[in-house]
Design an enzyme around this catalytic site. Structure first.
Site, PDB file in Angstrom:
ATOM      1  N   LYS A  39      22.405 132.517 -19.039  1.00 34.83           N
ATOM      2  CA  LYS A  39      22.970 133.652 -19.793  1.00 34.83           C
ATOM      3  C   LYS A  39      24.099 134.316 -19.013  1.00 34.83           C
ATOM      4  O   LYS A  39      25.167 134.581 -19.565  1.00 34.83           O
ATOM      5  CB  LYS A  39      21.862 134.686 -20.062  1.00 34.83           C
ATOM      6  N   ASN A  40      23.860 134.590 -17.724  1.00 36.87           N
ATOM      7  CA  ASN A  40      24.847 135.377 -16.980  1.00 36.87           C
ATOM      8  C   ASN A  40      26.081 134.573 -16.565  1.00 36.87           C
ATOM      9  O   ASN A  40      27.030 135.137 -16.041  1.00 36.87           O
ATOM     10  CB  ASN A  40      24.193 136.037 -15.764  1.00 36.87           C
ATOM     11  N   ARG A  58      26.180 145.711 -21.288  1.00 36.61           N
ATOM     12  CA  ARG A  58      27.215 146.093 -20.320  1.00 36.61           C
ATOM     13  C   ARG A  58      28.232 145.000 -20.039  1.00 36.61           C
ATOM     14  O   ARG A  58      29.380 145.289 -19.693  1.00 36.61           O
ATOM     15  CB  ARG A  58      26.559 146.467 -19.006  1.00 36.61           C
ATOM     16  N   CYS A  89      22.034 152.609 -17.627  1.00 37.56           N
ATOM     17  CA  CYS A  89      21.114 151.738 -18.332  1.00 37.56           C
ATOM     18  C   CYS A  89      19.780 151.838 -17.632  1.00 37.56           C
ATOM     19  O   CYS A  89      19.656 152.549 -16.634  1.00 37.56           O
ATOM     20  CB  CYS A  89      21.620 150.301 -18.363  1.00 37.56           C
ATOM     21  N   ARG A 123      24.748 152.198 -12.675  1.00 39.88           N
ATOM     22  CA  ARG A 123      25.645 151.056 -12.835  1.00 39.88           C
ATOM     23  C   ARG A 123      27.079 151.433 -13.229  1.00 39.88           C
ATOM     24  O   ARG A 123      27.538 151.164 -14.334  1.00 39.88           O
ATOM     25  CB  ARG A 123      25.058 150.069 -13.849  1.00 39.88           C
ATOM     26  N   VAL A 175      31.362 151.369 -13.177  1.00 43.97           N
ATOM     27  CA  VAL A 175      32.334 150.264 -13.228  1.00 43.97           C
ATOM     28  C   VAL A 175      33.571 150.614 -12.393  1.00 43.97           C
ATOM     29  O   VAL A 175      34.645 150.086 -12.614  1.00 43.97           O
ATOM     30  CB  VAL A 175      32.743 149.899 -14.679  1.00 43.97           C
ATOM     31  N   ASP A 176      33.384 151.521 -11.430  1.00 45.51           N
ATOM     32  CA  ASP A 176      34.539 151.984 -10.650  1.00 45.51           C
ATOM     33  C   ASP A 176      35.257 150.853  -9.898  1.00 45.51           C
ATOM     34  O   ASP A 176      36.487 150.869  -9.783  1.00 45.51           O
ATOM     35  CB  ASP A 176      34.095 153.082  -9.654  1.00 45.51           C
ATOM     36  N   ASP A 231      17.340 139.972  -9.783  1.00 44.52           N
ATOM     37  CA  ASP A 231      16.828 139.574 -11.099  1.00 44.52           C
ATOM     38  C   ASP A 231      15.503 138.817 -11.015  1.00 44.52           C
ATOM     39  O   ASP A 231      14.914 138.482 -12.049  1.00 44.52           O
ATOM     40  CB  ASP A 231      17.864 138.716 -11.848  1.00 44.52           C
ATOM     41  N   ILE A 274      19.725 146.448  -4.513  1.00 38.61           N
ATOM     42  CA  ILE A 274      20.899 146.344  -5.400  1.00 38.61           C
ATOM     43  C   ILE A 274      20.928 147.477  -6.426  1.00 38.61           C
ATOM     44  O   ILE A 274      21.960 148.111  -6.640  1.00 38.61           O
ATOM     45  CB  ILE A 274      20.935 144.974  -6.133  1.00 38.61           C
ATOM     46  N   ARG A 282      16.615 138.875 -25.185  1.00 40.56           N
ATOM     47  CA  ARG A 282      17.973 138.942 -24.632  1.00 40.56           C
ATOM     48  C   ARG A 282      18.178 137.887 -23.552  1.00 40.56           C
ATOM     49  O   ARG A 282      19.313 137.528 -23.264  1.00 40.56           O
ATOM     50  CB  ARG A 282      18.230 140.319 -23.998  1.00 40.56           C
TER      51      ARG A 282
HETATM   52  C1  EPZ Z   1      25.113 141.189 -12.907  1.00 42.79           C
HETATM   53  O1  EPZ Z   1      25.276 142.539 -13.323  1.00 42.79           O
HETATM   54  C2  EPZ Z   1      24.050 140.586 -13.787  1.00 42.79           C
HETATM   55  N1  EPZ Z   1      24.493 140.652 -15.184  1.00 42.79           N
HETATM   56  C3  EPZ Z   1      22.724 141.330 -13.604  1.00 42.79           C
HETATM   57  O2  EPZ Z   1      21.746 140.641 -14.360  1.00 42.79           O
HETATM   58  C4  EPZ Z   1      22.331 141.280 -12.132  1.00 42.79           C
HETATM   59  O3  EPZ Z   1      21.177 142.069 -11.936  1.00 42.79           O
HETATM   60  C5  EPZ Z   1      23.465 141.823 -11.253  1.00 42.79           C
HETATM   61  O4  EPZ Z   1      24.709 141.099 -11.540  1.00 42.79           O
HETATM   62  C6  EPZ Z   1      23.213 141.690  -9.749  1.00 42.79           C
HETATM   63  O5  EPZ Z   1      22.983 140.344  -9.423  1.00 42.79           O
HETATM   64  C7  EPZ Z   1      25.349 139.744 -15.647  1.00 42.79           C
HETATM   65  O6  EPZ Z   1      25.785 138.833 -14.938  1.00 42.79           O
HETATM   66  C8  EPZ Z   1      25.733 139.852 -17.080  1.00 42.79           C
HETATM   67  P1  EPZ Z   1      26.887 144.141 -10.091  1.00 42.79           P
HETATM   68  P2  EPZ Z   1      26.515 143.404 -12.826  1.00 42.79           P
HETATM   69  O7  EPZ Z   1      28.223 144.636 -10.499  1.00 42.79           O
HETATM   70  O8  EPZ Z   1      27.698 142.514 -12.690  1.00 42.79           O
HETATM   71  C9  EPZ Z   1      27.063 148.534  -8.237  1.00 42.79           C
HETATM   72  C10 EPZ Z   1      19.827 140.480 -15.805  1.00 42.79           C
HETATM   73  O9  EPZ Z   1      18.623 140.854 -15.761  1.00 42.79           O
HETATM   74  N2  EPZ Z   1      28.416 148.642  -8.831  1.00 42.79           N
HETATM   75  O10 EPZ Z   1      26.816 142.957  -9.173  1.00 42.79           O
HETATM   76  O11 EPZ Z   1      26.617 144.585 -13.708  1.00 42.79           O
HETATM   77  C11 EPZ Z   1      25.959 148.469  -9.280  1.00 42.79           C
HETATM   78  O12 EPZ Z   1      25.602 149.737  -9.746  1.00 42.79           O
HETATM   79  C12 EPZ Z   1      20.936 141.361 -15.299  1.00 42.79           C
HETATM   80  O13 EPZ Z   1      20.171 139.380 -16.301  1.00 42.79           O
HETATM   81  C13 EPZ Z   1      29.200 149.757  -8.539  1.00 42.79           C
HETATM   82  O14 EPZ Z   1      28.789 150.671  -7.811  1.00 42.79           O
HETATM   83  O15 EPZ Z   1      26.006 143.845 -11.389  1.00 42.79           O
HETATM   84  C14 EPZ Z   1      24.871 147.764  -8.507  1.00 42.79           C
HETATM   85  O16 EPZ Z   1      24.194 148.695  -7.699  1.00 42.79           O
HETATM   86  C15 EPZ Z   1      20.681 142.788 -15.239  1.00 42.79           C
HETATM   87  N3  EPZ Z   1      30.446 149.829  -9.098  1.00 42.79           N
HETATM   88  C16 EPZ Z   1      25.647 146.799  -7.600  1.00 42.79           C
HETATM   89  O17 EPZ Z   1      26.978 147.298  -7.579  1.00 42.79           O
HETATM   90  C17 EPZ Z   1      30.943 148.850  -9.899  1.00 42.79           C
HETATM   91  O18 EPZ Z   1      32.084 148.970 -10.379  1.00 42.79           O
HETATM   92  C18 EPZ Z   1      25.698 145.351  -8.086  1.00 42.79           C
HETATM   93  O19 EPZ Z   1      26.073 145.332  -9.459  1.00 42.79           O
HETATM   94  C19 EPZ Z   1      30.156 147.720 -10.159  1.00 42.79           C
HETATM   95  C20 EPZ Z   1      28.891 147.631  -9.618  1.00 42.79           C
END
Ligand code: EPZ
Length: 424
Positions: free
Chosen positions: A22-23, A97, A121, A126, A128-129, A311, A333, A403
């Protein structure tokens, strides 16, 4: 709302075919926005999130045609020759997201994008900065208006060096896609190394992008003026692989997981081996064997790839809840990813959370109970606990599972689980 009923206690035995990831599938679908030529993706999982993203892409004007891969899996042809809109509306973004990934490609190809700001969420705030800072480095001007990210680059994006402050899968993917069509060279430092990021990079290369350092923490992208279409097969889902490996372990079973690769779950394989679970590589997958009552508690700390995946944390906790001895599970994380703890406790688990760590003291037997979870992986941990528990477990809010796990009940039932979906 549908529910899942499990009568636990049966060791699983048999074969499970692992679906496409999926991811990986989500960013790959979004990559179709980078070209006017068709992108054909196969080995896609049939999941609610895939359908939600397809709807968003269609709303932007992408022609989406469903076909079938040679192995019978879902394939989609995505053609963004006539993009009519560059706005991703709130109604679709709030559902998922990952839709924020359209920002980079839209900006790179059409020089503007409006994407609803995803909110918090269930697993944390989470933000997106990093996505936005990176795009600004590439020359975009970004403002927030009425809950929307409004990004513009009237003269196109320019390559730049960007060192990511923390490892982010989504930000790396967004910037990789944007940089592929930017002018000049982009260097992304501290990039995420998750296999899904590499899968996207390989697909972009097949579309004509120039990317080096794939799989490492430094990605170098030479922007090109245009990308073309290609056919691409999505890699196997490592989290589905890991989840079913734990289903075998927690029931003291013997299961072959096919169309997947143990290399994708190295950290989990190591942890399971330490816990006393046998993992044997076989042609096209792996075999997982365990003896009930003989799995030992092991400490785990989540980390970006190649570390132990966040995950898999909830599912591993279900296993540790039934293991011999104690396990300290630390989540680094996401700040709020222990919502499964009170539900596991309702099934008799002995777990204490302090800050980002959970001390899990294994108990000989969990007891079935009605439970529910607020996210996908937490829901799976309850299914796993239910498979091991004495008596009946009803898992509510099945839409979370839909999902992320294709044909969950069928895959488990074919290995002897007593599991069924109860329609509303
Ligand atoms: C991806 O989410 C996955 N989703 C998540 O899978 C997974 O848990 C996560 O990566 C970590 O491995 C998809 O691939 C669709 P991140 P993502 O940006 O990209 C912080 C599942 O169950 N952060 O790597 O959104 C954030 O808050 C899901 O399938 C910022 O601070 O995760 C987190 O603490 C849920 N600012 C950390 O980074 C940002 O701009 C890692 O998040 C972006 C992220």
């Amino acid at each position: 709302m549908d529910r899942i009923r499990i009568r636990g206690g049966r060791p699983l035995s048999g074969e499970i075919r692992i679906s496409g990831a999926k991811n990986a599938a989500l960013p790959l679908m979004v990559a179709s926005l980078l070209t006017a030529e068709p992108l054909v993706l196969s080995n896609l999982p049939r999941l609610a999130d895939i359908a939600t993203l397809a709807r968003l892409l269609q709303a932007l004007g992408v022609a989406v045609t469903e076909t079938q891969g040679s192995d019978g899996s879902l394939a989609l042809e995505l053609c963004a020759a006539d993009v009519t809109d560059t706005t991703a509306p709130y109604d679709l973004v709030r559902k998922m997201r990952a839709t924020v990934l359209v920002l980079g490609p839209l900006l790179a190809r059409f020089r503007r994008a409006r994407v609803s700001l995803p909110g918090g969420c269930a697993i944390g705030t989470r933000p997106v900065d990093i996505h936005l800072k990176g795009l600004e480095h590439l020359g975009a001007s970004i403002t927030l208006q009425d809950g929307y990210i409004v990004a513009e680059a009237p003269h196109g994006l320019r390559g730049a060096h960007f060192q990511m402050p923390i490892v982010s899968v989504g930000a790396t993917e967004n910037l990789l896609m944007a940089a592929a069509l930017a002018e000049g060279e982009t260097v992304l430092g501290n990039a995420a190394r998750e296999p899904e990021v590499s899968d996207l990079a390989r697909c972009l290369v097949a579309m004509g992008a120039a990317i080096s350092g794939i799989g490492s923490e430094t990605l170098r992208i030479q922007g090109v003026a245009r990308l073309g279409g290609c056919r691409y097969r999505v890699l196997p889902d490592r989290i589905e692989t890991g989840s079913y490996a734990i289903a075998a372990a927690i029931t003291g079973g013997d299961v072959r997981l096919l169309d997947t690769d143990p290399e994708l779950i190295g950290a989990l394989v190591e942890a399971l081996a330490e816990a006393g679970v046998d993992i044997v590589p076989i042609a096209g997958g792996l075999r997982v064997l365990a003896r009930r009552g003989e799995v030992r508690g092991v400490d785990l700390t989540t980390a970006p790839f190649p570390g132990f995946p966040t995950d898999m944390q909830a599912q591993a906790m279900a296993l540790m809840a039934t293991a011999r001895g104690a396990a300290m599970i630390t989540e680094t994380i996401f700040e709020n990813r222990f919502m499964h703890v009170p539900e596991l406790a309702r099934m008799g688990a002995d777990i204490h959370v302090r800050g980002g760590s959970a001390l899990v003291r294994g108990v000989p037997r969990l007891k079935g109970a009605p439970v529910m979870a607020t996210d996908l992986r937490a829901s799976m941990s309850l299914v796993l606990a239910g498979l091991a528990a004495e008596g009946e477990t009803i898992v509510n809010r099945v839409y979370h599972l839909d999902r992320g796990y294709e044909r969950l009940e069928a895959k488990l039932a074919q290995c002897g689980a007593d599991i069924e979906r109860l329609p509303e």
